[in-house]
Every structure is written in structure tokens, then in C-alpha cells.
Motif scaffolding. Structure first.
Motif, PDB file in Angstrom:
ATOM      1  N   GLU A  39       2.318  -2.414   5.556  1.00  0.00           N
ATOM      2  CA  GLU A  39       1.785  -1.969   4.271  1.00  0.00           C
ATOM      3  C   GLU A  39       1.805  -3.084   3.222  1.00  0.00           C
ATOM      4  O   GLU A  39       1.191  -2.966   2.161  1.00  0.00           O
ATOM      5  N   TRP A  40       2.513  -4.173   3.526  1.00  0.00           N
ATOM      6  CA  TRP A  40       2.572  -5.297   2.574  1.00  0.00           C
ATOM      7  C   TRP A  40       1.249  -6.054   2.558  1.00  0.00           C
ATOM      8  O   TRP A  40       0.708  -6.473   3.588  1.00  0.00           O
ATOM      9  N   ALA A  90       0.854  -1.182   0.000  1.00  0.00           N
ATOM     10  CA  ALA A  90       0.000   0.000   0.000  1.00  0.00           C
ATOM     11  C   ALA A  90       0.895   1.240   0.000  1.00  0.00           C
ATOM     12  O   ALA A  90       2.054   1.192   0.417  1.00  0.00           O
ATOM     13  N   SER A  91       0.348   2.336  -0.459  1.00  0.00           N
ATOM     14  CA  SER A  91       1.153   3.562  -0.568  1.00  0.00           C
ATOM     15  C   SER A  91       1.340   4.278   0.760  1.00  0.00           C
ATOM     16  O   SER A  91       1.993   5.305   0.822  1.00  0.00           O
ATOM     17  N   GLY A  92       0.768   3.720   1.838  1.00  0.00           N
ATOM     18  CA  GLY A  92       0.936   4.339   3.145  1.00  0.00           C
ATOM     19  C   GLY A  92       0.686   3.339   4.246  1.00  0.00           C
ATOM     20  O   GLY A  92       0.263   2.207   4.008  1.00  0.00           O
ATOM     21  N   LEU A  93       0.975   3.735   5.483  1.00  0.00           N
ATOM     22  CA  LEU A  93       0.822   2.866   6.654  1.00  0.00           C
ATOM     23  C   LEU A  93      -0.155   3.518   7.612  1.00  0.00           C
ATOM     24  O   LEU A  93       0.004   4.689   7.970  1.00  0.00           O
ATOM     25  N   GLN A  94      -1.188   2.809   8.059  1.00  0.00           N
ATOM     26  CA  GLN A  94      -2.182   3.393   8.950  1.00  0.00           C
ATOM     27  C   GLN A  94      -1.535   3.771  10.277  1.00  0.00           C
ATOM     28  O   GLN A  94      -0.528   3.167  10.692  1.00  0.00           O
ATOM     29  N   PRO A  95      -2.092   4.787  10.951  1.00  0.00           N
ATOM     30  CA  PRO A  95      -1.517   5.231  12.222  1.00  0.00           C
ATOM     31  C   PRO A  95      -1.380   4.083  13.218  1.00  0.00           C
ATOM     32  O   PRO A  95      -2.238   3.206  13.308  1.00  0.00           O
ATOM     33  N   ASN A  96      -0.280   4.085  13.946  1.00  0.00           N
ATOM     34  CA  ASN A  96       0.025   3.138  15.026  1.00  0.00           C
ATOM     35  C   ASN A  96       0.347   1.729  14.512  1.00  0.00           C
ATOM     36  O   ASN A  96       0.527   0.811  15.326  1.00  0.00           O
ATOM     37  N   LEU A 103      -4.242   1.065  -2.021  1.00  0.00           N
ATOM     38  CA  LEU A 103      -3.812  -0.086  -2.815  1.00  0.00           C
ATOM     39  C   LEU A 103      -4.071   0.200  -4.293  1.00  0.00           C
ATOM     40  O   LEU A 103      -5.020   0.933  -4.631  1.00  0.00           O
ATOM     41  N   PRO A 104      -3.294  -0.365  -5.215  1.00  0.00           N
ATOM     42  CA  PRO A 104      -3.513  -0.132  -6.650  1.00  0.00           C
ATOM     43  C   PRO A 104      -4.925  -0.549  -7.060  1.00  0.00           C
ATOM     44  O   PRO A 104      -5.512  -1.494  -6.506  1.00  0.00           O
ATOM     45  N   GLN A 105      -5.471   0.161  -8.042  1.00  0.00           N
ATOM     46  CA  GLN A 105      -6.829  -0.114  -8.481  1.00  0.00           C
ATOM     47  C   GLN A 105      -7.011  -1.559  -8.938  1.00  0.00           C
ATOM     48  O   GLN A 105      -8.051  -2.170  -8.661  1.00  0.00           O
ATOM     49  N   PRO A 106      -6.056  -2.157  -9.674  1.00  0.00           N
ATOM     50  CA  PRO A 106      -6.232  -3.573 -10.051  1.00  0.00           C
ATOM     51  C   PRO A 106      -6.421  -4.486  -8.848  1.00  0.00           C
ATOM     52  O   PRO A 106      -7.110  -5.501  -8.936  1.00  0.00           O
ATOM     53  N   VAL A 107      -5.785  -4.118  -7.701  1.00  0.00           N
ATOM     54  CA  VAL A 107      -5.975  -4.923  -6.489  1.00  0.00           C
ATOM     55  C   VAL A 107      -7.412  -4.792  -6.003  1.00  0.00           C
ATOM     56  O   VAL A 107      -8.062  -5.782  -5.651  1.00  0.00           O
ATOM     57  N   MET A 108      -7.941  -3.577  -5.998  1.00  0.00           N
ATOM     58  CA  MET A 108      -9.302  -3.374  -5.513  1.00  0.00           C
ATOM     59  C   MET A 108     -10.324  -3.987  -6.472  1.00  0.00           C
ATOM     60  O   MET A 108     -11.385  -4.444  -6.051  1.00  0.00           O
ATOM     61  N   ASP A 109      -9.993  -3.995  -7.774  1.00  0.00           N
ATOM     62  CA  ASP A 109     -10.867  -4.702  -8.722  1.00  0.00           C
ATOM     63  C   ASP A 109     -10.894  -6.195  -8.386  1.00  0.00           C
ATOM     64  O   ASP A 109     -11.950  -6.836  -8.450  1.00  0.00           O
TER      65      ASP A 109
END
Length: 462
Positions: free
Chosen positions: A48-49, A36-42, A153-159
């Protein structure tokens, strides 16, 4: 649905797992997926993997959360049901979805599918619930922020996420496996079609699913007694062409199915945290079907002939019986071969002197007994011991029998022979006399002429 041999599918508990050394046998070696392009707080760095890991040379998935199981003092045991991060049971539908996806996509080669599967597993097992929150700094109770990662996450992943979720909703378990024997009578040595059906929770067939089977008292056309059948692309049952070799043919089928709920397969206890590998939720389904097979039916054909001329005798009544010449013979369906009177069936030979009886059970001994003498053959017919012919029926064969009748002795003119007293034979005759007028006049003239001659001779003598 392209089914392959099931790989071991895993979910691993504990944020600490990502710090495990990267060796071929340790959890933590990345497989395929996306960051993912970022990491959620805490969240712990590395969270992100989204994708698979390699564990014991197999592709597995890791649900990254710290679980007290359900508290820090109690660990999972082999075969325990997987719980949420909060230690609660998964909803039945979510549990079935997880089991199906881990079963279906365990061997995927698509990074997008691997990342989508990881996202769905996190979303379903680590939702905010009680002490499990998004705002905590305690990694043991940090929930998974699904919307946060969905946006990164990249759009192909969400598709792929949408596609996998729809796939799970449509095809999840529980599945049922059934085996069905043919309805028509089974004949030893003949081929018949058996069916194997794999049906989903929505009562629709599973598509392209392999089903292993083993035969008893039967074989395939190539002589094998086991094999694999595959359901149709439309979910139609798989068919198996079976040749019965004995009286009790049967089929035993086995198929892989997503379990109702995923369970723990390999827990690893570390302090008050756990890393655990769970099964992909697969289970074995079993089904069986049995049949009753008989030998192929036989027939008997009898020919009725004259003992002297060898010509056929039509219209002869014959009774079909068992060996004892009293009881009825058996038909292929094991019922008695009887007439409307309930007695052994009586048939008549046709114009060619033959009669045939089909669809008889084999093996059995059959007799055909003459009921009454045909015209011209009464003299040598004994009603107490009527002519008969018997033989044994073989499977799928026609038994040919022959029954001979001796004709009556011919009636010829005869004379009365000389008796013992030496009397001369006497012959009698009969005459038919008719008097016609012309003949009578001629005779009268001859009589008058004779009288005149006689008178003349007498006169001369005087």
C-alpha cells in the motif's frame, strides 16, 4: 522547470524487497510518499506504500513486482533495457514518459509528487498482460490494479498524478541539443553571441534547462573558458557571449536529457526473483559549433603635400596596392580591392589633400602609388619610379602615410650672357609710334624756322 543535479533514480523489482532490513544502505527504507487506504487482493503486505525509498543514501522509486527477467533462469545485465513485468518492451511513449519523470522528479521534496510517480510507474510497467493477472496468488505474476489504488490514494496525490502525466507528455524525450555560431563575421578580441538550444520531441524548447559548455580559441568576458548557460522560461535558446581569441573559435555543449528508454543500472539476483535499480533514463547530449575569426580590419589614410609649402595637394590620383606595388590589396573579406576595371583601385585625394581606405584585412603591408603628376609637379615626376608610400596595417588601427611632391622650377626672365668670343651683349627694343595732327604742325613750324635762320646766316656772310 527547476533542474538540479541528478540524483540516482531507481526502480526495484521483487515483492521481497520490502522485507529487506531497514539499514541506510539497503533498499526498503521509506522516503517520502503516502499509503493507500487499502491493499489490493493477493498483494503482499506493505504494497500500500506509494512513494520513494532511500537506497545508498539516495532517493529511489520501487516498482513492486516479481519479474522472471524474462524467466527465472535469466537475469538482467548492466545497461539492459527495462521491460514490463511480463517481460515485454515498453511502448515508446511510456518508456519516454518514465525516463522523463525519473529525470525530472528525482529530487522532489513533495510527498504527493513522490506518491504520484510511484503510482504511474506501477501503472505503466505492471499492467495485466498474459500470465500477469490481477486474480493470481503468485506474487511473481500479480498485476498492479491502478483503478483500485487510484480510488484509495489521497486526492492531492491523484491531482499530482494528472499533472506529472501531462508534464511527461509535453516534455518527454527524445530531446536534441544544438549549438550555433553567429552568422556575422567574427573578429578576434570582439564579443559575439552564440546560441545553445535544447528542443523536445514536439519541437518546442525545453524551459530553464542548464547546458554546460567549453570554449576553444575563445573566452567569456571574465576570461573563463567554460560555464553553464540556461534556456529561457519560454524555452528560447540559451545565449553565450563569446570573445574570440584565435582564428578558430568553437563551443562544445553538454546537456542532460531523458533517454528514449530507461535501462537497468544495478541488478541484484535472488533465487528466481530480482531486485534491480535502474537509471532515471537520463543520457548526455552533445553539440558543437565552430567559427572562423579574423583580426579587426584596419584602414589607411594618406596625405599628399607640397614639399616646400607643406600645403595639401588635392586631386592626386593614387593606386592602392599590396607590398609589391603591383597586386591588389586585400579587403577584410579576403577579396581583392579593385576598381571596375579589375585592376588595383585608384582614388583621388580630396580638397584637404587626403584620402582614406577602410575595411582592409590585417595584418598586411599596403602601398599607395601615385598614378600621374598633379598640375605644377610634372617636372620631377618619373613614371618609371612614381612616388609611393608603404606601411603595415595593424588590427583595428588606421595607418597614416604621407606622400610629398616637389613643385616645378619657377620660370623667370633671363639675358643672353657674354659669349666666349667677347662679343658685347646685344639688347633689342621695339617702339610703338603714333602720329597726331597737332604734333605734326608743331614739328613743321620748327623745320621752317630753322630753314629761315639758315638762309639769313648765308645772306649775311655774302
Amino acid at each position: 522547470m527547476g533542474w538540479k543535479r541528478l540524483a540516482a533514480v531507481a526502480m526495484v523489482s521483487g515483492l521481497a524487497l520490502l522485507t529487506v532490513p531497514s539499514t541506510a544502505s539497503a533498499v526498503g527504507v521509506k522516503g517520502i510518499g503516502h499509503n493507500a487506504s487499502g491493499l489490493q487482493p493477493n498483494a503482499t503486505p506493505g504494497s500500500e506504500w506509494h512513494g520513494s525509498y532511500i537506497w545508498q543514501d539516495k532517493q529511489v522509486w520501487c516498482v513492486q513486482y516479481a519479474l522472471p527477467a524474462p524467466d527465472s533462469g535469466v537475469g538482467y545485465r548492466e545497461g539492459d533495457e527495462l521491460l514490463t513485468k511480463a517481460g515485454k518492451k515498453l511502448e515508446a511513449g511510456i518508456a519516454a514518459n518514465i525516463s522523463y519523470l525519473l529525470l525530472r522528479y528525482s529530487t522532489t521534496k513533495s510527498p504527493e509528487e513522490a506518491a504520484a510517480l510511484a503510482h504511474l510507474l506501477h501503472s505503466w510497467t505492471s499492467v495485466p498482460d498474459g500470465a500477469v493477472r490481477l486474480d493470481t496468488t503468485d506474487p511473481k505474476f500479480l498485476a498492479y490494479d491502478a483503478p483500485f489504488y487510484a480510488a484509495r490514494l489521497p486526492q492531492p496525490v491523484m491531482d499530482a498524478v494528472a499533472r506529472l502525466k501531462a508534464d511527461a507528455e509535453t516534455n518527454r524525450g527524445p530531446w536534441t541539443l544544438s549549438a550555433t555560431a553567429p552568422k556575422e563575421p567574427l573578429i578576434i578580441g570582439s564579443e559575439s553571441t552564440w546560441t545553445l538550444a535544447l528542443v523536445k520531441a514536439n519541437d518546442k524548447g525545453v524551459t530553464n534547462a542548464p547546458i554546460n559548455f567549453t570554449l576553444t580559441d575563445a573566452t567569456l568576458a571574465d576570461g573563463k573558458t567554460s560555464g553553464t548557460a540556461t534556456t529561457g522560461a519560454d524555452g528560447q535558446p540559451a545565449t553565450v557571449k563569446v570573445i574570440a581569441t584565435g582564428p578558430k573559435p568553437s563551443i562544445a555543449a553538454v546537456a542532460d536529457s531523458p533517454a528514449d528508454r530507461p535501462v537497468v543500472h544495478f541488478p541484484i539476483q535472488t533465487d528466481n526473483m530480482q531486485r534491480m535499480v535502474t537509471t532515471g533514463g537520463e543520457k548526455k547530449l552533445n553539440a558543437a559549433a565552430n567559427g572562423q575569426a579574423k583580426t579587426a580590419p584596419g584602414a589607411v589614410k594618406i596625405t599628399k603635400i607640397d614639399s616646400e609649402t607643406k600645403k595639401a595637394i588635392p586631386g592626386v590620383a593614387l593606386r592602392v596596392t599590396a607590398k609589391d606595388q603591383t597586386k591588389a590589396a586585400k579587403k577584410q573579406d579576403d577579396t581583392d580591392l579593385v576598381g571596375t576595371d579589375g585592376k588595383p583601385l585608384v582614388l583621388q585625394t580630396g580638397p584637404d589633400g587626403t584620402v582614406e581606405v577602410p575595411d582592409l584585412r590585417t595584418p598586411q603591408e599596403i602601398c599607395l602609388v601615385e598614378v600621374a603628376a598633379p598640375k605644377g609637379y610634372e617636372e620631377f615626376f618619373d613614371p618609371k619610379a612614381p612616388p609611393s608610400s608603404c606601411g603595415t596595417l595593424a588590427a583595428g588601427q588606421t595607418l597614416a602615410l604621407e606622400l610629398v611632391n616637389k613643385p616645378n622650377k619657377p620660370v623667370v626672365p633671363s639675358t643672353i650672357p657674354a659669349g666666349a668670343d667677347g662679343q658685347t651683349p646685344v639688347a633689342t627694343a621695339s617702339f610703338d609710334m603714333q602720329l597726331r595732327p597737332g604734333l605734326m604742325l608743331a614739328v613743321g613750324g620748327l623745320v621752317l624756322l630753322g630753314a629761315a635762320l639758315a638762309g639769313f646766316l648765308v645772306w649775311r656772310r655774302q
